[in-house]
Design a protein around this motif. Sequence first.
Motif, PDB file in Angstrom:
ATOM      1  N   VAL A  50       7.252   1.759   1.958  1.00  0.00           N
ATOM      2  CA  VAL A  50       7.312   2.068   1.193  1.00  0.00           C
ATOM      3  C   VAL A  50       7.369   3.071   0.396  1.00  0.00           C
ATOM      4  O   VAL A  50       8.723   3.045  -0.132  1.00  0.00           O
ATOM      5  N   ASP A  51       6.628   3.811   1.048  1.00  0.00           N
ATOM      6  CA  ASP A  51       7.439   6.120  -0.088  1.00  0.00           C
ATOM      7  C   ASP A  51       7.879   7.106   1.080  1.00  0.00           C
ATOM      8  O   ASP A  51       6.921   7.990   0.947  1.00  0.00           O
ATOM      9  N   ASP A  52       7.844   6.391   3.141  1.00  0.00           N
ATOM     10  CA  ASP A  52       7.813   6.704   4.001  1.00  0.00           C
ATOM     11  C   ASP A  52       9.192   7.075   4.246  1.00  0.00           C
ATOM     12  O   ASP A  52      10.025   5.405   4.586  1.00  0.00           O
ATOM     13  N   LEU A  53       9.997   7.043   5.007  1.00  0.00           N
ATOM     14  CA  LEU A  53      11.415   7.591   5.361  1.00  0.00           C
ATOM     15  C   LEU A  53      11.275   7.817   6.467  1.00  0.00           C
ATOM     16  O   LEU A  53      11.069   9.296   6.455  1.00  0.00           O
ATOM     17  N   VAL A  54      13.149   7.872   6.619  1.00  0.00           N
ATOM     18  CA  VAL A  54      12.887   8.398   8.217  1.00  0.00           C
ATOM     19  C   VAL A  54      14.681   8.307   8.315  1.00  0.00           C
ATOM     20  O   VAL A  54      15.337   7.496   7.739  1.00  0.00           O
ATOM     21  N   ILE A  55      14.874   9.675   8.465  1.00  0.00           N
ATOM     22  CA  ILE A  55      16.735   9.419   7.887  1.00  0.00           C
ATOM     23  C   ILE A  55      16.686  10.204   9.241  1.00  0.00           C
ATOM     24  O   ILE A  55      16.276  10.832  10.405  1.00  0.00           O
ATOM     25  N   THR A  56      18.494   9.401   9.858  1.00  0.00           N
ATOM     26  CA  THR A  56      18.787   9.705  11.593  1.00  0.00           C
ATOM     27  C   THR A  56      20.684  10.217  10.613  1.00  0.00           C
ATOM     28  O   THR A  56      20.481   9.888   9.626  1.00  0.00           O
ATOM     29  N   ARG A  57      21.755  10.786  11.280  1.00  0.00           N
ATOM     30  CA  ARG A  57      22.368  10.959  11.103  1.00  0.00           C
ATOM     31  C   ARG A  57      23.232  11.844  12.668  1.00  0.00           C
ATOM     32  O   ARG A  57      22.765  11.931  13.628  1.00  0.00           O
ATOM     33  N   SER A  58      24.656  12.465  12.241  1.00  0.00           N
ATOM     34  CA  SER A  58      25.453  12.227  13.477  1.00  0.00           C
ATOM     35  C   SER A  58      25.654  13.262  12.895  1.00  0.00           C
ATOM     36  O   SER A  58      26.653  14.078  13.784  1.00  0.00           O
ATOM     37  N   GLU A  59      25.849  14.492  12.284  1.00  0.00           N
ATOM     38  CA  GLU A  59      26.168  15.526  11.470  1.00  0.00           C
ATOM     39  C   GLU A  59      25.331  16.124  10.469  1.00  0.00           C
ATOM     40  O   GLU A  59      25.007  15.455   9.909  1.00  0.00           O
ATOM     41  N   ILE A  60      24.913  17.256  11.395  1.00  0.00           N
ATOM     42  CA  ILE A  60      23.260  18.020  10.744  1.00  0.00           C
ATOM     43  C   ILE A  60      24.234  18.183   9.028  1.00  0.00           C
ATOM     44  O   ILE A  60      22.801  18.041   7.997  1.00  0.00           O
ATOM     45  N   SER A  61      25.140  19.297   8.371  1.00  0.00           N
ATOM     46  CA  SER A  61      25.645  19.220   7.241  1.00  0.00           C
ATOM     47  C   SER A  61      25.266  18.168   6.160  1.00  0.00           C
ATOM     48  O   SER A  61      24.493  18.461   5.351  1.00  0.00           O
ATOM     49  N   LEU A  62      25.219  16.930   7.094  1.00  0.00           N
ATOM     50  CA  LEU A  62      25.922  15.859   5.635  1.00  0.00           C
ATOM     51  C   LEU A  62      23.570  15.241   5.148  1.00  0.00           C
ATOM     52  O   LEU A  62      23.740  15.426   4.813  1.00  0.00           O
ATOM     53  N   ILE A  63      22.924  15.367   6.230  1.00  0.00           N
ATOM     54  CA  ILE A  63      21.980  15.074   6.373  1.00  0.00           C
ATOM     55  C   ILE A  63      20.400  16.218   5.081  1.00  0.00           C
ATOM     56  O   ILE A  63      19.973  15.973   4.502  1.00  0.00           O
ATOM     57  N   GLU A  64      21.419  17.642   5.434  1.00  0.00           N
ATOM     58  CA  GLU A  64      21.014  18.266   4.649  1.00  0.00           C
ATOM     59  C   GLU A  64      21.316  18.061   3.574  1.00  0.00           C
ATOM     60  O   GLU A  64      20.907  19.016   2.608  1.00  0.00           O
ATOM     61  N   GLU A  65      22.739  18.172   2.911  1.00  0.00           N
ATOM     62  CA  GLU A  65      22.893  16.983   1.275  1.00  0.00           C
ATOM     63  C   GLU A  65      22.316  16.612   1.204  1.00  0.00           C
ATOM     64  O   GLU A  65      21.828  16.611  -0.069  1.00  0.00           O
ATOM     65  N   VAL A  66      21.777  15.735   2.261  1.00  0.00           N
ATOM     66  CA  VAL A  66      20.838  14.341   1.199  1.00  0.00           C
ATOM     67  C   VAL A  66      19.364  14.740   0.785  1.00  0.00           C
ATOM     68  O   VAL A  66      19.167  14.461   0.477  1.00  0.00           O
ATOM     69  N   LYS A  67      19.389  15.748   1.599  1.00  0.00           N
ATOM     70  CA  LYS A  67      17.684  16.262   1.863  1.00  0.00           C
ATOM     71  C   LYS A  67      17.837  16.550   0.363  1.00  0.00           C
ATOM     72  O   LYS A  67      16.744  16.918  -0.129  1.00  0.00           O
ATOM     73  N   ALA A  68      18.921  17.327   0.295  1.00  0.00           N
ATOM     74  CA  ALA A  68      18.786  17.953  -1.252  1.00  0.00           C
ATOM     75  C   ALA A  68      18.579  17.179  -2.149  1.00  0.00           C
ATOM     76  O   ALA A  68      17.895  17.555  -2.898  1.00  0.00           O
ATOM     77  N   MET A  69      19.462  16.162  -1.848  1.00  0.00           N
ATOM     78  CA  MET A  69      19.401  15.443  -3.275  1.00  0.00           C
ATOM     79  C   MET A  69      18.204  14.423  -3.602  1.00  0.00           C
ATOM     80  O   MET A  69      17.574  14.380  -4.324  1.00  0.00           O
TER      81      MET A  69
END
Length: 301
Positions: free
Chosen positions: A87-106
């Motif tokens: 629905v409108d809930d998200l779970v985000i996981t990653r292999s590298e912390i820098s890339l997830i910060e870029e996704v969260k900023a977007m």
Amino acid sequence: MDVHNAFLQGDLDEEVYMLPPPGYRQKGETLVCRLHKSLYGLKQASRQWYSKFSAALCDFGFCHSESGHSLFYLNRGAASVFIILYVDDLVITRSEISLIEEVKAMLHARFHIKDLGTLKYFLGIEVARSANGLTLNQRKYALDILKDCGLLGTRPMDTPMEQNLKLDNELGTLLSDPSSYRRLVGRLIYLTVTRPDITHAVDILSQFMHQPRQTHLDAAHRLLRYLKATIGQGLHFSCNSTLELCAYCDSDWASCPMTRCSTTGYCIFLGDSLISWKTKKQHTISRSLAEAKYRAMAVAT
């Protein structure tokens, strides 16, 4: 905008319209409002939201997973990001912390989102982290089931079902209110997300949803007493596990007393971690145990 009311129940040139709120329309007017965003409660809202969110992710470089439209992934070199949408809930996981910060900023730039930090609870599933890996369980969800059924103080059992128990459509009296049985089995089906040990028992109980009897309800309560004894069990995903895929399968022969069909069961491990399991009645009647096992092997493969 003056539009006839006949268009209010559907799309009009891919646009969405609604009646004005009370007090904003005079008697006899046929004016409607054109929406520039989806609203909760409209039948088009979920589609519009998914289209907007998936378009934003695809513009950023994400791809749809072939296993489900709610799963998105992004690969940049050796780094990867995965997003699961409910629905409108998200779970985000990653292999590298820098890339997830870029996704969260977007996401912050495109949507009004709230970052709840490290995942601990999602859709009834509790998540616990340790140096050894990740553990998933539904302890609170199971306790809620026991509480609703009034079995919090019941005597625990060591097994989910009596040995050699054969349930059918004729033994026992019909339940006067089958909705309670259906609701209970429906909740138990969701509990199998992290409890593969009860999958076979729940599969048997779900075969009598159309006309449940007292014997079926007694078997379901027996399963609840087993949950009382194993309330904290779940899945553990080891951080030191290998990426070797290993599958196990088995089958009984003509175990169903009503159809004489066999039952297939399999479980698949990625290293030491259980990632997939299933138990299901076979569609055709096998003439031998060997045939039933070959069918189970084909399903597992």
